[in-house]
Design a protein around this motif. Sequence first.
Motif, PDB file in Angstrom:
ATOM      1  N   MET A   1      12.679 -23.171 -17.255  1.00  0.00           N
ATOM      2  CA  MET A   1      13.104 -23.289 -15.876  1.00  0.00           C
ATOM      3  C   MET A   1      12.506 -22.144 -15.061  1.00  0.00           C
ATOM      4  SD  MET A   1      16.949 -23.624 -14.430  1.00  0.00           S
ATOM      5  CE  MET A   1      17.466 -22.135 -13.611  1.00  0.00           C
ATOM      6  N   LYS A   2      11.964 -22.479 -13.897  1.00  0.00           N
ATOM      7  CA  LYS A   2      11.393 -21.462 -13.019  1.00  0.00           C
ATOM      8  C   LYS A   2      12.495 -20.791 -12.224  1.00  0.00           C
ATOM      9  CE  LYS A   2       7.057 -23.863 -12.301  1.00  0.00           C
ATOM     10  NZ  LYS A   2       6.144 -24.452 -11.319  1.00  0.00           N
ATOM     11  N   ASN A   3      12.481 -19.480 -12.241  1.00  0.00           N
ATOM     12  CA  ASN A   3      13.396 -18.713 -11.397  1.00  0.00           C
ATOM     13  C   ASN A   3      12.634 -18.238 -10.171  1.00  0.00           C
ATOM     14  OD1 ASN A   3      15.738 -18.780 -13.081  1.00  0.00           O
ATOM     15  ND2 ASN A   3      14.704 -17.355 -14.446  1.00  0.00           N
ATOM     16  N   LYS A   4      13.337 -18.167  -9.045  1.00  0.00           N
ATOM     17  CA  LYS A   4      12.717 -17.714  -7.804  1.00  0.00           C
ATOM     18  C   LYS A   4      13.225 -16.323  -7.470  1.00  0.00           C
ATOM     19  CE  LYS A   4      12.016 -22.317  -6.025  1.00  0.00           C
ATOM     20  NZ  LYS A   4      12.276 -23.279  -4.967  1.00  0.00           N
ATOM     21  N   HIS A   5      12.282 -15.466  -7.076  1.00  0.00           N
ATOM     22  CA  HIS A   5      12.596 -14.084  -6.741  1.00  0.00           C
ATOM     23  C   HIS A   5      11.959 -13.749  -5.395  1.00  0.00           C
ATOM     24  CE1 HIS A   5      13.762 -13.438 -10.972  1.00  0.00           C
ATOM     25  NE2 HIS A   5      12.777 -14.283 -11.208  1.00  0.00           N
ATOM     26  N   LYS A   6      12.521 -12.754  -4.712  1.00  0.00           N
ATOM     27  CA  LYS A   6      11.974 -12.316  -3.430  1.00  0.00           C
ATOM     28  C   LYS A   6      11.672 -10.831  -3.488  1.00  0.00           C
ATOM     29  CE  LYS A   6      14.046 -15.815  -0.565  1.00  0.00           C
ATOM     30  NZ  LYS A   6      14.232 -16.146   0.822  1.00  0.00           N
ATOM     31  N   LEU A   7      10.577 -10.464  -2.830  1.00  0.00           N
ATOM     32  CA  LEU A   7      10.158  -9.068  -2.756  1.00  0.00           C
ATOM     33  C   LEU A   7       9.775  -8.772  -1.310  1.00  0.00           C
ATOM     34  CD1 LEU A   7       9.489  -6.429  -4.247  1.00  0.00           C
ATOM     35  CD2 LEU A   7       7.196  -7.368  -4.671  1.00  0.00           C
ATOM     36  N   ASP A   8      10.542  -7.901  -0.662  1.00  0.00           N
ATOM     37  CA  ASP A   8      10.283  -7.544   0.725  1.00  0.00           C
ATOM     38  C   ASP A   8       9.461  -6.259   0.773  1.00  0.00           C
ATOM     39  OD1 ASP A   8      10.220  -6.951   3.403  1.00  0.00           O
ATOM     40  OD2 ASP A   8      12.386  -6.971   3.683  1.00  0.00           O
ATOM     41  N   LEU A   9       8.199  -6.398   1.154  1.00  0.00           N
ATOM     42  CA  LEU A   9       7.299  -5.253   1.267  1.00  0.00           C
ATOM     43  C   LEU A   9       6.908  -5.021   2.722  1.00  0.00           C
ATOM     44  CD1 LEU A   9       5.000  -5.977  -1.797  1.00  0.00           C
ATOM     45  CD2 LEU A   9       6.957  -4.425  -1.669  1.00  0.00           C
ATOM     46  N   SER A  10       7.764  -5.427   3.630  1.00  0.00           N
ATOM     47  CA  SER A  10       7.439  -5.353   5.056  1.00  0.00           C
ATOM     48  C   SER A  10       7.302  -3.920   5.567  1.00  0.00           C
ATOM     49  CB  SER A  10       8.465  -6.128   5.883  1.00  0.00           C
ATOM     50  OG  SER A  10       9.765  -5.626   5.670  1.00  0.00           O
ATOM     51  N   LYS A  11       7.817  -2.960   4.836  1.00  0.00           N
ATOM     52  CA  LYS A  11       7.691  -1.557   5.253  1.00  0.00           C
ATOM     53  C   LYS A  11       6.557  -0.839   4.517  1.00  0.00           C
ATOM     54  CE  LYS A  11      12.454  -0.774   6.709  1.00  0.00           C
ATOM     55  NZ  LYS A  11      12.987  -2.063   6.850  1.00  0.00           N
ATOM     56  N   ASP A  12       5.861  -1.554   3.651  1.00  0.00           N
ATOM     57  CA  ASP A  12       4.814  -0.953   2.827  1.00  0.00           C
ATOM     58  C   ASP A  12       3.422  -1.334   3.313  1.00  0.00           C
ATOM     59  OD1 ASP A  12       6.340   0.363   0.573  1.00  0.00           O
ATOM     60  OD2 ASP A  12       7.161  -1.657   0.490  1.00  0.00           O
ATOM     61  N   LYS A  13       2.464  -0.483   2.979  1.00  0.00           N
ATOM     62  CA  LYS A  13       1.050  -0.711   3.301  1.00  0.00           C
ATOM     63  C   LYS A  13       0.255  -0.774   2.007  1.00  0.00           C
ATOM     64  CE  LYS A  13       1.465  -0.153   7.819  1.00  0.00           C
ATOM     65  NZ  LYS A  13       1.635  -1.339   8.592  1.00  0.00           N
ATOM     66  N   CYS A  14      -0.913  -1.381   2.102  1.00  0.00           N
ATOM     67  CA  CYS A  14      -1.857  -1.428   1.006  1.00  0.00           C
ATOM     68  C   CYS A  14      -2.262   0.021   0.668  1.00  0.00           C
ATOM     69  CB  CYS A  14      -3.072  -2.229   1.458  1.00  0.00           C
ATOM     70  SG  CYS A  14      -3.999  -2.997   0.151  1.00  0.00           S
ATOM     71  N   PRO A  15      -2.331   0.462  -0.555  1.00  0.00           N
ATOM     72  CA  PRO A  15      -2.269  -0.264  -1.816  1.00  0.00           C
ATOM     73  C   PRO A  15      -0.877  -0.344  -2.445  1.00  0.00           C
ATOM     74  CG  PRO A  15      -2.992   1.946  -2.272  1.00  0.00           C
ATOM     75  CD  PRO A  15      -2.770   1.854  -0.772  1.00  0.00           C
ATOM     76  N   MET A  16       0.136   0.238  -1.805  1.00  0.00           N
ATOM     77  CA  MET A  16       1.479   0.199  -2.402  1.00  0.00           C
ATOM     78  C   MET A  16       2.008  -1.226  -2.531  1.00  0.00           C
ATOM     79  SD  MET A  16       2.235   3.052  -3.599  1.00  0.00           S
ATOM     80  CE  MET A  16       3.843   2.550  -4.170  1.00  0.00           C
ATOM     81  N   THR A  17       1.592  -2.097  -1.644  1.00  0.00           N
ATOM     82  CA  THR A  17       2.031  -3.496  -1.749  1.00  0.00           C
ATOM     83  C   THR A  17       1.561  -4.103  -3.069  1.00  0.00           C
ATOM     84  OG1 THR A  17       0.088  -4.119  -0.458  1.00  0.00           O
ATOM     85  CG2 THR A  17       2.188  -3.930   0.732  1.00  0.00           C
TER      86      THR A  17
END
Length: 74
Positions: A1-17
């Motif tokens: 079964m596939k589980n769904k997850h969320k990751l909020d990186l809206s405050k991060d910049k590349c390369p930390m994303t």
Amino acid sequence: MKNKHKLDLSKDKCPMTFVKTVLELEELNPKDILEITLTDKQAYEDLPKSLLERDHKIISTENNNNTYIIIVEK
């Protein structure tokens, strides 16, 4: 079964994303789905390519007024 997850990186910049996405994906099971939220355009452009190189599947990408959503399957 596939589980769904969320990751909020809206405050991060590349390369930390990229770093935080990879760390999150390492915690997931194969076939799990991760929804990533970004505001950094460079990360939105680069992250899908980097994840494909790591054998993840990009389900979709979306631009909602400079809030970017990437959905990836581990």
